[in-house]
Design a protein around this motif. Structure first.
Motif, PDB file in Angstrom:
ATOM      1  N   ALA A 245       0.820  -1.230   0.000  1.00 40.24           N
ATOM      2  CA  ALA A 245       0.000   0.000   0.000  1.00 40.24           C
ATOM      3  C   ALA A 245       0.850   1.275   0.000  1.00 40.24           C
ATOM      4  CB  ALA A 245      -0.946  -0.001   1.200  1.00 40.24           C
ATOM      5  N   GLU A 246       1.972   1.271   0.697  1.00 41.45           N
ATOM      6  CA  GLU A 246       2.771   2.500   0.790  1.00 41.45           C
ATOM      7  C   GLU A 246       3.479   2.805  -0.535  1.00 41.45           C
ATOM      8  OE1 GLU A 246       3.305   4.651   3.851  1.00 41.45           O
ATOM      9  OE2 GLU A 246       1.337   3.732   4.031  1.00 41.45           O
ATOM     10  N   THR A 247       4.003   1.784  -1.193  1.00 40.81           N
ATOM     11  CA  THR A 247       4.666   2.052  -2.477  1.00 40.81           C
ATOM     12  C   THR A 247       3.630   2.387  -3.557  1.00 40.81           C
ATOM     13  OG1 THR A 247       4.780  -0.324  -2.779  1.00 40.81           O
ATOM     14  CG2 THR A 247       6.834   0.752  -2.195  1.00 40.81           C
ATOM     15  N   ILE A 248       2.468   1.770  -3.454  1.00 44.64           N
ATOM     16  CA  ILE A 248       1.402   2.099  -4.414  1.00 44.64           C
ATOM     17  C   ILE A 248       1.041   3.572  -4.258  1.00 44.64           C
ATOM     18  CG2 ILE A 248      -1.040   1.692  -4.979  1.00 44.64           C
ATOM     19  CD1 ILE A 248      -0.530  -1.294  -4.150  1.00 44.64           C
ATOM     20  N   ARG A 249       0.921   4.050  -3.005  1.00 47.06           N
ATOM     21  CA  ARG A 249       0.596   5.466  -2.774  1.00 47.06           C
ATOM     22  C   ARG A 249       1.653   6.385  -3.398  1.00 47.06           C
ATOM     23  NH1 ARG A 249       1.739   6.863   2.388  1.00 47.06           N
ATOM     24  NH2 ARG A 249       3.807   6.525   1.500  1.00 47.06           N
ATOM     25  N   ASP A 250       2.940   6.041  -3.192  1.00 48.58           N
ATOM     26  CA  ASP A 250       4.008   6.896  -3.732  1.00 48.58           C
ATOM     27  C   ASP A 250       3.892   7.007  -5.252  1.00 48.58           C
ATOM     28  OD1 ASP A 250       4.920   7.241  -1.186  1.00 48.58           O
ATOM     29  OD2 ASP A 250       6.628   5.868  -1.367  1.00 48.58           O
ATOM     30  N   GLU A 251       3.628   5.884  -5.902  1.00 49.00           N
ATOM     31  CA  GLU A 251       3.499   5.898  -7.367  1.00 49.00           C
ATOM     32  C   GLU A 251       2.265   6.690  -7.802  1.00 49.00           C
ATOM     33  OE1 GLU A 251       5.394   4.606 -10.135  1.00 49.00           O
ATOM     34  OE2 GLU A 251       6.724   4.939  -8.424  1.00 49.00           O
ATOM     35  N   LEU A 252       1.163   6.493  -7.068  1.00 53.77           N
ATOM     36  CA  LEU A 252      -0.072   7.211  -7.425  1.00 53.77           C
ATOM     37  C   LEU A 252       0.121   8.721  -7.302  1.00 53.77           C
ATOM     38  CD1 LEU A 252      -2.775   4.933  -5.731  1.00 53.77           C
ATOM     39  CD2 LEU A 252      -2.501   5.330  -8.194  1.00 53.77           C
ATOM     40  N   LEU A 253       0.880   9.148  -6.302  1.00 50.30           N
ATOM     41  CA  LEU A 253       1.117  10.593  -6.145  1.00 50.30           C
ATOM     42  C   LEU A 253       1.923  11.136  -7.327  1.00 50.30           C
ATOM     43  CD1 LEU A 253       1.838  10.878  -2.312  1.00 50.30           C
ATOM     44  CD2 LEU A 253      -0.126  11.836  -3.547  1.00 50.30           C
ATOM     45  N   LYS A 254       2.915  10.369  -7.766  1.00 50.39           N
ATOM     46  CA  LYS A 254       3.714  10.821  -8.920  1.00 50.39           C
ATOM     47  C   LYS A 254       2.817  10.952 -10.144  1.00 50.39           C
ATOM     48  CE  LYS A 254       7.891   8.444  -7.438  1.00 50.39           C
ATOM     49  NZ  LYS A 254       8.725   7.272  -7.673  1.00 50.39           N
ATOM     50  N   ILE A 255       1.880  10.017 -10.290  1.00 46.65           N
ATOM     51  CA  ILE A 255       0.967  10.078 -11.442  1.00 46.65           C
ATOM     52  C   ILE A 255       0.008  11.258 -11.278  1.00 46.65           C
ATOM     53  CG2 ILE A 255      -0.894   8.885 -12.670  1.00 46.65           C
ATOM     54  CD1 ILE A 255       0.465   6.239 -11.970  1.00 46.65           C
ATOM     55  N   ALA A 256      -0.561  11.407 -10.092  1.00 51.15           N
ATOM     56  CA  ALA A 256      -1.595  12.442  -9.890  1.00 51.15           C
ATOM     57  C   ALA A 256      -1.035  13.840 -10.183  1.00 51.15           C
ATOM     58  CB  ALA A 256      -2.129  12.376  -8.464  1.00 51.15           C
ATOM     59  N   PHE A 257       0.122  14.152  -9.618  1.00 46.67           N
ATOM     60  CA  PHE A 257       0.671  15.494  -9.864  1.00 46.67           C
ATOM     61  C   PHE A 257       1.135  15.632 -11.322  1.00 46.67           C
ATOM     62  CE2 PHE A 257       0.627  15.472  -5.255  1.00 46.67           C
ATOM     63  CZ  PHE A 257       0.166  16.747  -4.981  1.00 46.67           C
ATOM     64  N   GLY A 258       1.562  14.495 -11.926  1.00 47.84           N
ATOM     65  CA  GLY A 258       1.919  14.513 -13.350  1.00 47.84           C
ATOM     66  C   GLY A 258       0.691  14.734 -14.223  1.00 47.84           C
ATOM     67  N   VAL A 259      -0.423  14.167 -13.842  1.00 46.21           N
ATOM     68  CA  VAL A 259      -1.672  14.346 -14.598  1.00 46.21           C
ATOM     69  C   VAL A 259      -2.079  15.819 -14.574  1.00 46.21           C
ATOM     70  CG1 VAL A 259      -4.168  13.914 -14.476  1.00 46.21           C
ATOM     71  CG2 VAL A 259      -2.569  12.000 -14.395  1.00 46.21           C
ATOM     72  N   TRP A 260      -2.011  16.427 -13.405  1.00 46.64           N
ATOM     73  CA  TRP A 260      -2.419  17.842 -13.332  1.00 46.64           C
ATOM     74  C   TRP A 260      -1.450  18.707 -14.143  1.00 46.64           C
ATOM     75  CZ3 TRP A 260      -6.699  20.068 -12.968  1.00 46.64           C
ATOM     76  CH2 TRP A 260      -6.803  21.434 -12.710  1.00 46.64           C
ATOM     77  N   ASP A 261      -0.175  18.355 -14.095  1.00 49.26           N
ATOM     78  CA  ASP A 261       0.822  19.074 -14.908  1.00 49.26           C
ATOM     79  C   ASP A 261       0.476  18.935 -16.393  1.00 49.26           C
ATOM     80  OD1 ASP A 261       3.260  20.282 -15.775  1.00 49.26           O
ATOM     81  OD2 ASP A 261       4.088  18.252 -16.087  1.00 49.26           O
ATOM     82  N   HIS A 262       0.104  17.724 -16.805  1.00 51.41           N
ATOM     83  CA  HIS A 262      -0.273  17.498 -18.205  1.00 51.41           C
ATOM     84  C   HIS A 262      -1.484  18.364 -18.567  1.00 51.41           C
ATOM     85  CE1 HIS A 262      -1.218  15.234 -21.911  1.00 51.41           C
ATOM     86  NE2 HIS A 262      -2.474  15.425 -21.531  1.00 51.41           N
ATOM     87  N   MET A 263      -2.466  18.394 -17.709  1.00 53.38           N
ATOM     88  CA  MET A 263      -3.692  19.149 -18.020  1.00 53.38           C
ATOM     89  C   MET A 263      -3.420  20.656 -18.065  1.00 53.38           C
ATOM     90  SD  MET A 263      -6.431  16.896 -15.835  1.00 53.38           S
ATOM     91  CE  MET A 263      -7.857  17.927 -16.166  1.00 53.38           C
ATOM     92  N   LYS A 264      -2.507  21.105 -17.238  1.00 52.25           N
ATOM     93  CA  LYS A 264      -2.218  22.548 -17.192  1.00 52.25           C
ATOM     94  C   LYS A 264      -1.202  22.962 -18.259  1.00 52.25           C
ATOM     95  CE  LYS A 264      -3.237  25.284 -14.523  1.00 52.25           C
ATOM     96  NZ  LYS A 264      -4.369  26.238 -14.560  1.00 52.25           N
ATOM     97  N   ASN A 265      -0.193  22.117 -18.493  1.00 49.90           N
ATOM     98  CA  ASN A 265       0.972  22.585 -19.255  1.00 49.90           C
ATOM     99  C   ASN A 265       1.225  21.855 -20.564  1.00 49.90           C
ATOM    100  OD1 ASN A 265       1.546  24.414 -17.128  1.00 49.90           O
ATOM    101  ND2 ASN A 265       2.584  22.784 -15.985  1.00 49.90           N
ATOM    102  N   HIS A 266       0.464  20.840 -20.882  1.00 52.01           N
ATOM    103  CA  HIS A 266       0.707  20.082 -22.119  1.00 52.01           C
ATOM    104  C   HIS A 266      -0.575  19.975 -22.924  1.00 52.01           C
ATOM    105  CE1 HIS A 266       4.719  18.988 -20.773  1.00 52.01           C
ATOM    106  NE2 HIS A 266       4.193  18.664 -19.608  1.00 52.01           N
TER     107      HIS A 266
END
Ligand SMILES: Cc1cc2nc3c(=O)[nH]c(=O)nc-3n(C[C@H](O)[C@H](O)[C@H](O)COP(=O)(O)OP(=O)(O)OC[C@H]3O[C@@H](n4cnc5c(N)ncnc54)[C@H](O)[C@@H]3O)c2cc1C
Length: 605
Positions: A245-266
């Motif tokens: 669960a802890e490593t899954i959370r870390d990966e999900l956070l990297k994706i979530a902030f990357g998704v918002w970056d994609h929506m805002k900047n790409h």
């Protein structure tokens, strides 16, 4: 040495998601002493402000099927008190429902991590409360594991299953050629808000970079269309959603902030004026350990609506199987592309009590995403409306069993009629069953000032299968029970129309799409909840004495509930219900008319 507090209860519930809350409340209202041990500061599980998933159920997909009982009580109160769908108001409502319920001892911030078992019987469980550094030891007749993760399975030796079954095991169409340990994944959600000016965004350096839609695996993320809720930020199906669960959370956070970056900047996703409001740090889980009970609910039961003699709940959400690759599976194509396997259902399917207790630990019950169902089975039963009705069933059955000194299996065999009657009486819907009419109502003369009110006593308290099952009365016109002589009346029961199809109202200016909480994106066009306009707001109960005089024995001018059962404890020659007003507004004139009072049951007992 840390201190230990010992509790004695009839029922101990582990986990305060919607299922656990309802199990605890139902048991407490049926007179059981309940301890609810929950490891978070807020109740609601995936529906709490920590995860922010809204409650769906059978009625979200199929007309007339919305869950009633405790769920409708909660939803109506939330719509009334929380029109802006504020998460803190919702958290407080969930807290209030449990904390101030007589007979429940609520242990928050308390994680169950030990159990004493003897001869296949749980004697006690132990939880550690982080805020007080205190151990709580709970002795109970029955335990209900509503932790989602089936924490009592490894602690007690209860049999369970993880992963996807082979076709050969249960004959399921969606079964695999060979079983595997994979599950649906866990997700964290994002919420964003529209502003009146461009907002820039700088992602954290550790976020993933998704330069184009292919890198996003074509997941829907367009704010013009408002076509997503970020459920697809999903991982862990190929790992172990508990151990990892802890490593899954870390990966999900990297994706979530990357998704918002994609929506805002790409590229242009309609996000220029939008800002990030919230990102969940506690992944919501879809699946982990599932208990094995006396019956395992399968795909065929869900699709063919198998009838069971011990039906205590129902589902109706589609088969909604998320495939284990999660975010990394391409979403191109209909129904979520490679990521999702879906099939709509058109009828409610029954859930038997035998799927809600353990087959080898004799005092263990469960409700939630961990019930005794196959992987495909829970892909439908896992929605919180269904978890909630299973929770209400477990709490009701546990209270009845504990009172009779029985274990769950014996109660399922010998007390099933009583359990079903109690659920129907508490405004739960059970496919194929009708509620029993009180002997007093059945023997009295029923009359009404307008139209035909005989449907009030047909034992079906909702519109279903093309039949209204209700009475279209008029405000100011009474529904009356007249007795042969002055008679003792203990109370009355009312079921009013709260528009169970409100989720279907398209273009509703009051935005009744989802009666739980908040959408992923709060735009300027965001609407508030409405409130079902057809619901009777102001009514009176009047009693007639032997001289023929009428007096008001109960009045509510601010009713917001569909199901009302109250004590009267009077003697009367006749008792009548007088609806006085509804929440009617011009928006629904074509449906109800200003003076129509629609109800499904008025009964004296
Ligand atoms: C991203 C996502 C989207 C979803 N979308 C929807 C949707 O739109 N609508 C819908 O209805 N459902 C949706 N679901 C499914 C639904 O949220 C879950 O299936 C449901 O919450 C399961 O309910 P539960 O009560 O079993 O578990 P939970 O909601 O997880 O509640 C169990 C609670 O038990 C607590 N607990 C766990 N272990 C312990 C312990 N040892 N001691 C004490 N407490 C413990 C947990 O903290 C948790 O709060 C979604 C799920 C996810 C992850």
């Amino acid at each position: 040495m840390l201190k230990t507090i010992v509790h004695e209860a009839d029922l101990c519930v582990i986990g305060g998601g919607i299922a656990g809350m309802f199990a605890a409340i139902a048991a407490a209202r049926h007179g059981a002493r309940v301890v609810l041990m929950h490891d978070r500061p807020v109740l609601g599980g995936n529906a709490s402000s920590e995860i922010r998933m809204w409650v769906s159920g059978a009625g979200t997909r199929v007309r007339d099927l919305q869950e009633t009982g405790l769920l409708e009580e909660l939803m109506l109160e939330n719509m009334y008190r929380n029109p802006r769908r504020n998460w803190s108001v919702w958290d407080a409502l969930l807290y209030e429902k449990v904390r101030f319920e007589e007979n429940i001892d609520l242990l928050l911030n308390c994680s169950c991590c030990d159990a004493k078992v003897r001869g296949g019987h749980i004697e006690s469980v132990k939880g550690f409360q982080l805020t007080t550094y205190t151990w709580h030891e709970v002795h109970a007749a029955i335990f209900a594991d509503c932790s989602g993760d089936s924490i009592l399975a490894p602690l007690t030796g209860a049999e369970y299953r993880v992963g996807r079954e082979a076709k050969a095991e249960y004959g399921e169409e969606f079964g695999l050629d060979e079983a595997d340990p994979h599950t649906m994944g866990s997700s964290i959600l994002i919420q964003c808000r529209e502003t009146d000016h461009p907002v820039s965004y700088t992602p954290p350096a550790w976020a993933y970079d998704f330069p184009d839609d292919d890198a996003m695996h074509n997941k829907p993320h367009n704010l013009y269309a408002m076509n997503t809720n970020f459920y697809w930020i999903e991982l862990g199906g190929l790992q172990n959603t508990i151990d990892d669960a802890e490593t899954i959370r870390d990966e999900l956070l990297k994706i979530a902030f990357g998704v918002w970056d994609h929506m805002k900047n790409h590229g242009d996703h309609g996000a220029e004026n939008w800002e990030l409001e919230w990102v969940g740090f506690l992944p919501g889980k879809r699946e982990s350990r599932r208990y094995l009970g006396d019956y395992v609910l399968r795909q065929q039961d869900v699709e063919n609506c198998t009838a069971f003699p011990d039906t205590v709940a129902y589902g109706g959400w589609q088969i909604d199987n998320h495939l284990p690759g999660g975010f990394y599976m391409d979403a191109k194509g209909s129904k979520g592309g490679a990521h999702l396997q879906k099939r709509r259902l058109s009828e409610p399917y029954p859930i038997p009590l035998r799927s809600l207790y353990s087959r080898n630990i004799d005092n263990l019950m469960f409700a939630g995403r961990n019930i005794s169902a196959t992987h495909v089975g829970i892909s439908s039963t896992r929605v919180m409306g269904t978890c909630g009705v299973c929770g209400q069933a477990v709490g009701t059955a546990a209270a009845i069993a504990a009172k009779a000194g029985m274990l769950p299996r014996q109660a399922a065999q010998e007390k099933i009629g009583e359990i079903q009657d109690a659920l129907l009486e508490d405004d739960c819907f059970l496919p194929g069953l009708r509620r029993k009419i009180s002997p007093l109502a059945a023997s009295a003369k029923l009359s009404c000032g307008y139209g035909d009110c005989s449907a009030l006593l047909n034992g079906l308290d909702r519109r279903i299968w093309g039949c209204d099952n209700g009475y279209f009365g008029k405000t100011g016109k009474a529904v009356t029970y007249t007795f042969d002589e002055v008679t003792r009346v203990e109370g009355f029961r009312l079921v009013l129309d709260s528009d169970l199809n409100r989720e279907f109202v398209e273009g509703n200016p009051d935005g009744l799409y989802s009666s739980s909480v908040l959408f992923f994106a709060r735009s300027f066009n965001d609407t508030t909840f409405g409130f079902p306009k057809c619901l009777v707001k102001h009514y009176k109960i009047e009693a007639q004495d032997e001289k023929g005089e009428w007096t008001t024995v109960f009045e509510d001018n601010d009713n917001r509930q569909r199901f009302i059962k109250r004590a009267l404890n009077i003697s009367a020659k006749a008792v009548r219900f007088v609806p006085l007003s509804t929440y009617f507004s011009e928006a629904r004139v074509e449906d109800y008319g200003s003076s129509v009072a629609h109800l499904f049951n008025f009964e004296v007992f």
